[in-house]
Write an enzyme that holds these catalytic residues in place. Structure first.
Site, PDB file in Angstrom:
ATOM      1  N   LEU A  46       0.890  -1.338  -0.041  1.00 35.14           N
ATOM      2  CA  LEU A  46       0.054   0.077   0.055  1.00 35.14           C
ATOM      3  C   LEU A  46       0.757   1.260   0.120  1.00 35.14           C
ATOM      4  O   LEU A  46       1.563   1.399   0.815  1.00 35.14           O
ATOM      5  CB  LEU A  46      -0.992  -0.018   1.230  1.00 35.14           C
ATOM      6  CG  LEU A  46      -1.813   1.081   1.343  1.00 35.14           C
ATOM      7  CD1 LEU A  46      -3.021   0.946   0.274  1.00 35.14           C
ATOM      8  CD2 LEU A  46      -2.453   1.105   2.864  1.00 35.14           C
ATOM      9  N   SER A 112       3.707  -6.564   2.433  1.00 31.06           N
ATOM     10  CA  SER A 112       2.302  -5.945   2.874  1.00 31.06           C
ATOM     11  C   SER A 112       1.125  -6.226   2.148  1.00 31.06           C
ATOM     12  O   SER A 112       0.766  -7.485   1.928  1.00 31.06           O
ATOM     13  CB  SER A 112       2.837  -4.485   3.000  1.00 31.06           C
ATOM     14  OG  SER A 112       1.767  -3.804   3.859  1.00 31.06           O
ATOM     15  N   GLN A 113       0.439  -5.386   1.775  1.00 35.85           N
ATOM     16  CA  GLN A 113      -0.834  -5.388   0.882  1.00 35.85           C
ATOM     17  C   GLN A 113      -0.387  -6.400  -0.297  1.00 35.85           C
ATOM     18  O   GLN A 113      -1.064  -7.390  -0.739  1.00 35.85           O
ATOM     19  CB  GLN A 113      -1.404  -4.150   0.620  1.00 35.85           C
ATOM     20  CG  GLN A 113      -2.523  -4.507  -0.533  1.00 35.85           C
ATOM     21  CD  GLN A 113      -3.238  -3.008  -0.656  1.00 35.85           C
ATOM     22  OE1 GLN A 113      -3.977  -2.236  -0.158  1.00 35.85           O
ATOM     23  NE2 GLN A 113      -2.884  -2.411  -2.072  1.00 35.85           N
ATOM     24  N   ASP A 229       6.423  -4.460  14.277  1.00 38.80           N
ATOM     25  CA  ASP A 229       5.909  -3.790  12.979  1.00 38.80           C
ATOM     26  C   ASP A 229       5.163  -2.718  13.045  1.00 38.80           C
ATOM     27  O   ASP A 229       5.396  -1.413  12.309  1.00 38.80           O
ATOM     28  CB  ASP A 229       4.822  -4.917  12.468  1.00 38.80           C
ATOM     29  CG  ASP A 229       4.441  -4.515  11.190  1.00 38.80           C
ATOM     30  OD1 ASP A 229       5.007  -4.852  10.057  1.00 38.80           O
ATOM     31  OD2 ASP A 229       3.429  -3.768  10.935  1.00 38.80           O
ATOM     32  N   HIS A 284       7.294  -1.619  10.150  1.00 39.68           N
ATOM     33  CA  HIS A 284       6.542  -1.842   8.911  1.00 39.68           C
ATOM     34  C   HIS A 284       7.431  -1.272   7.853  1.00 39.68           C
ATOM     35  O   HIS A 284       7.525  -2.340   6.793  1.00 39.68           O
ATOM     36  CB  HIS A 284       5.144  -1.536   8.897  1.00 39.68           C
ATOM     37  CG  HIS A 284       4.416  -2.101   7.705  1.00 39.68           C
ATOM     38  ND1 HIS A 284       4.231  -3.512   7.732  1.00 39.68           N
ATOM     39  CD2 HIS A 284       4.011  -1.467   6.795  1.00 39.68           C
ATOM     40  CE1 HIS A 284       3.382  -3.863   6.556  1.00 39.68           C
ATOM     41  NE2 HIS A 284       3.588  -2.648   6.104  1.00 39.68           N
TER      42      HIS A 284
END
Length: 317
Positions: A46, A112-113, A229, A284
């Site tokens: 993202l 991630s996404q 994270d 993250h």
């Protein structure tokens, strides 16, 4: 190399039939070791773009010189908010030719996404050639947290009431709502989620058997995450753990999606092909630029592996 020839001699004296079968396979392995490593495909998350992965590119090429690495430049920045199925189809179209040009297969690193995008690709592409699928701090079991991302995207909402937006037809046009998983409104989530609830088999779908068969064609699933994270909430979602309705984390092995083996997690574990790699102290945004994470969780899975167990289990569900 001398030991190789000594071993070959013993095979010749022991069983000419076995040797006849094994010589071509050994030849392929030796050829691959000389030629190089499987291509690596990276899918961003993202609000990211391909330019954010320079450090990861450097780590790969220092460790495995000559590796062909493709960071797919699609759905960058704000475009990453587009619906997940749209992203799956777009990334799939870009990745498929790379797979077709690699007879020995490829590796996925999906951040991630992007880890959820890659699951959509692996589930819906019957002839994919992905060996290691490295899911790098991805909300595989969903997302439920008041993070900076949430406050930026939905300044009028907090996690407890975002379901009013996400679980509507309009909300499902936004990528983060496709995997928003409110543990206090499970029924609404299951009936409204157009993406994650389907991938996780939480809502029955006529494609679930085929998707499971496709997904199990991978050799390894490597789930990377950590307690610091700060974005993936709970962080255990990166390894298929998630909240119950008391917001107590239930680990993957006690989740129904694992126990029922709805898309293959339990099968992968039984095969020895499910790897959990947890690293503390990593925020993250730094997972893909942290050298310790690369060497600890990714490096050894980006290799050419002969006599793959996938050949024995391919297609089993």
């Amino acid at each position: 190399m001398g030991s190789f020839f000594a071993m070959s001699s013993r095979w010749r004296s022991g069983s000419s039939g076995a040797a006849a079968l094994l010589y071509p396979l050994l030849g392929v392995c030796l050829w691959a070791a000389v030629v190089g490593y499987k291509p690596v495909i990276i899918v961003h998350g993202l609000f990211d773009s391909s330019g954010d992965f320079k450090n990861l590119l450097r780590f790969i090429n220092e460790s495995h010189p000559g590796t062909n690495v493709s960071v797919i430049d699609l759905f960058d920045r704000s475009a990453s908010l587009q619906p997940m199925w749209k992203q799956v189809e777009g990334f799939k179209a870009a990745i498929y030719p790379i797979m077709q040009n690699s007879a020995e297969g490829v590796h996925f690193i999906c951040y991630s996404q992007g880890g959820l995008v890659c699951r959509g690709i692996l589930s819906t592409l019957p002839d994919h050639k992905v060996h290691s699928f490295i899911s790098l701090s991805s909300p595989q079991a969903g997302q439920y947290g008041d993070t900076d991302y949430l406050r930026y995207l939905f300044p009028q909402f907090v996690k407890s009431n975002l379901y009013h937006v996400c679980y509507t037809s309009i909300g499902q046009r936004i990528s983060i709502c496709n995997y928003w998983n409110d543990p206090h409104h499970r029924d609404i989530y299951v009936n409204s989620s157009d993406y994650l609830a389907l991938l996780n088999g939480e809502r029955p779908d006529q494609n679930s058997t085929e998707w499971k068969r496709n997904f199990l064609k991978i050799d390894k699933l490597v789930l990377v995450g950590g307690p610091d994270d700060g974005v993936i909430t709970p962080w255990q979602s990166s390894q298929f753990g998630f909240y119950d309705d008391n917001e107590t984390v239930v680990e993957m092995q006690q989740q129904q999606l694992y126990l029922s083996d709805v898309f293959g997690l339990k099968t992968l574990a039984a095969r020895g092909d499910l790897v959990l790699c947890s690293v503390p102290g990593v925020e993250h945004v730094f997972w893909h630029s942290n050298q310790t994470v690369f060497h600890t969780c990714m490096e050894k899975w980006l290799v050419y592996r002969c006599f793959s167990k996938k050949r024995e289990n391919k297609g089993n569900i």
